[in-house]
Motif scaffolding. Sequence first.
Motif, mmCIF file in Angstrom:
data_model
loop_
_atom_site.group_PDB
_atom_site.id
_atom_site.type_symbol
_atom_site.label_atom_id
_atom_site.label_comp_id
_atom_site.label_asym_id
_atom_site.label_seq_id
_atom_site.Cartn_x
_atom_site.Cartn_y
_atom_site.Cartn_z
ATOM 1 N N ASP A 12 0.825 -1.211 0.000
ATOM 2 C CA ASP A 12 0.000 0.000 0.000
ATOM 3 C C ASP A 12 0.860 1.263 0.000
ATOM 4 N N LEU A 13 1.955 1.232 0.729
ATOM 5 C CA LEU A 13 2.882 2.374 0.708
ATOM 6 C C LEU A 13 3.469 2.551 -0.687
ATOM 7 N N ALA A 14 3.743 1.419 -1.349
ATOM 8 C CA ALA A 14 4.348 1.466 -2.685
ATOM 9 C C ALA A 14 3.441 2.154 -3.686
ATOM 10 N N ILE A 15 2.141 1.770 -3.714
ATOM 11 C CA ILE A 15 1.255 2.309 -4.748
ATOM 12 C C ILE A 15 0.767 3.715 -4.409
ATOM 13 N N ARG A 16 1.057 4.184 -3.211
ATOM 14 C CA ARG A 16 0.712 5.554 -2.831
ATOM 15 C C ARG A 16 1.903 6.505 -2.983
ATOM 16 N N GLY A 17 3.025 5.949 -3.452
ATOM 17 C CA GLY A 17 4.204 6.781 -3.641
ATOM 18 C C GLY A 17 4.921 7.122 -2.355
ATOM 19 N N THR A 203 1.053 -3.597 -7.790
ATOM 20 C CA THR A 203 -0.157 -2.771 -7.720
ATOM 21 C C THR A 203 -1.395 -3.648 -7.621
ATOM 22 N N ILE A 204 -1.437 -4.692 -8.441
ATOM 23 C CA ILE A 204 -2.573 -5.622 -8.419
ATOM 24 C C ILE A 204 -2.683 -6.309 -7.063
ATOM 25 N N ALA A 205 -1.545 -6.587 -6.435
ATOM 26 C CA ALA A 205 -1.544 -7.290 -5.151
ATOM 27 C C ALA A 205 -1.917 -6.402 -3.969
ATOM 28 N N SER A 206 -1.977 -5.093 -4.179
ATOM 29 C CA SER A 206 -2.282 -4.167 -3.080
ATOM 30 C C SER A 206 -3.721 -4.331 -2.603
ATOM 31 N N THR A 232 -11.546 -2.306 -16.457
ATOM 32 C CA THR A 232 -11.833 -0.941 -15.989
ATOM 33 C C THR A 232 -11.223 -0.632 -14.619
ATOM 34 N N THR A 233 -10.364 -1.520 -14.131
ATOM 35 C CA THR A 233 -9.699 -1.290 -12.846
ATOM 36 C C THR A 233 -8.820 -0.046 -12.908
ATOM 37 N N LEU A 234 -8.966 0.833 -11.928
ATOM 38 C CA LEU A 234 -8.125 2.025 -11.841
ATOM 39 C C LEU A 234 -6.751 1.652 -11.294
ATOM 40 N N ILE A 235 -5.712 2.110 -11.998
ATOM 41 C CA ILE A 235 -4.337 1.779 -11.630
ATOM 42 C C ILE A 235 -3.532 3.066 -11.442
ATOM 43 N N PRO A 236 -2.826 3.224 -10.311
ATOM 44 C CA PRO A 236 -1.931 4.373 -10.161
ATOM 45 C C PRO A 236 -0.612 4.093 -10.896
ATOM 46 N N VAL A 237 -0.201 5.010 -11.729
ATOM 47 C CA VAL A 237 1.017 4.818 -12.518
ATOM 48 C C VAL A 237 2.080 5.807 -12.055
ATOM 49 N N ALA A 238 3.217 5.257 -11.641
ATOM 50 C CA ALA A 238 4.352 6.084 -11.222
ATOM 51 C C ALA A 238 5.248 6.357 -12.420
ATOM 52 N N PRO A 239 6.093 7.384 -12.358
ATOM 53 C CA PRO A 239 7.121 7.564 -13.391
ATOM 54 C C PRO A 239 7.939 6.279 -13.508
ATOM 55 N N ILE A 240 8.408 5.970 -14.720
ATOM 56 C CA ILE A 240 9.041 4.673 -14.964
ATOM 57 C C ILE A 240 10.271 4.450 -14.077
ATOM 58 N N ASN A 241 11.082 5.484 -13.855
ATOM 59 C CA ASN A 241 12.258 5.297 -13.001
ATOM 60 C C ASN A 241 11.854 4.986 -11.565
ATOM 61 N N GLU A 242 10.783 5.622 -11.121
ATOM 62 C CA GLU A 242 10.308 5.329 -9.763
ATOM 63 C C GLU A 242 9.724 3.919 -9.695
ATOM 64 N N GLN A 243 9.109 3.464 -10.793
ATOM 65 C CA GLN A 243 8.610 2.085 -10.823
ATOM 66 C C GLN A 243 9.740 1.104 -10.560
ATOM 67 N N TYR A 244 10.885 1.336 -11.190
ATOM 68 C CA TYR A 244 12.027 0.446 -10.985
ATOM 69 C C TYR A 244 12.533 0.524 -9.544
ATOM 70 N N LEU A 250 10.669 -3.216 -3.079
ATOM 71 C CA LEU A 250 9.680 -4.248 -2.716
ATOM 72 C C LEU A 250 10.330 -5.618 -2.623
ATOM 73 N N GLU A 251 11.220 -5.908 -3.547
ATOM 74 C CA GLU A 251 11.900 -7.204 -3.516
ATOM 75 C C GLU A 251 12.645 -7.384 -2.200
ATOM 76 N N GLN A 252 13.296 -6.308 -1.743
ATOM 77 C CA GLN A 252 14.039 -6.372 -0.479
ATOM 78 C C GLN A 252 13.097 -6.553 0.714
ATOM 79 N N LEU A 253 12.060 -5.712 0.772
ATOM 80 C CA LEU A 253 11.182 -5.709 1.941
ATOM 81 C C LEU A 253 10.295 -6.959 2.009
#
Length: 348
Positions: A12-17, A203-206, A232-244, A250-253
């Motif tokens: 949840d923290l991830a998809i909220r930036g 994002t889907i797993a949130s 029609t699911t709403l998806i929050p999209v981060a800038p691509i560099n932030e996605q990486y 996330l992999e670490q945590l």
Amino acid sequence: MDTKALRQKILDLAIRGKLVPQDPNDEPASVLLERIRAEKQQMVKDGKLKAKEIKNDTVIFLGDDNLHYEKFPDGTVNCIEDEIPFELPEGWEWTRLQAICEPITDGTHKTPTYSDEGFIFLSSKNVTSGHIDWDNIMYIPESLHNELYARLAPQKNDILLAKNGTTGVAAIVDRDCIFDIYVSLALLRIIGYIISPEYLLSTIASSTIQNYFNSSLKGIGVPNLHLEHIRTTLIPVAPINEQYRIATKLEQLLSFADNIESDKTDLQTTIQLAKSKILDLAIRGKLVPQNPDDEPASVLLERIRAEKEELIKQGKIKRDKKESVIFRGEDNSYYEKIGDTVTCIDEE
């Protein structure tokens, strides 16, 4: 520690930036989405997509009144502020899955004919853990595979989403492998893989997306997640560099959370073994030292038998004809006496 709740909090923290810091120098997500729209138009020109497959694409934007609006291909605009679950950081954008993925479809609706060997056939049972289980798979014959593969050919980095069973659980296709899927799975393919598959999977797993999926379930008995609601699911999209950056963090945590869960399981197993050992020592007389001055258990049992005899005389209980007395014989073996019958029970 509730590791399931911990994982959800991290997602949840991830998809909220709020999982990694924003970088004002990152290309904004609006440019990323524009690139996807251009790619889809080019795919239509190249015959890789049909015009009808993008006719429902919309653009979501923030109006001058700070409310969210959705613009449709015919030019109409609707306010969708009541659909927006939370505010996004600067540089992020809302979109619908169908705007960034094509195809979004499911596997065959036909009940397959399985075979002992042939081509891999996956269902929702193979994505229950959030990873594809390639070890417990079914096979279909070549003739059926050819029919199914002509319609839908899954490929590496596609996302498989369970429509029923473990509804909403998704996994990335992590290998180059020819296979087919059943109707219980939906396949999502990111346009040009311009968006990180790992980011979209998280994002889907949130809980936000999972709650939306759960509210959309239809059907009696075994509820199903329908394709229309996935699209029609709403998806929050981060800038691509932030996605990486998010995917790396996330992999670490999440790995850390997995280790906690594993350690907790190991600890619980150790505690259970310790309890069993303590109880075993207790019934063997090895937990506390014996005191030679203690009244022996034989006297205690004799007192119980005398009490039972008294109760029988008073008519309060009936005599149990199968009642036994266990004793050690002169040969140091144990015997059981039931009535006039005496049996050696050393083997017990």
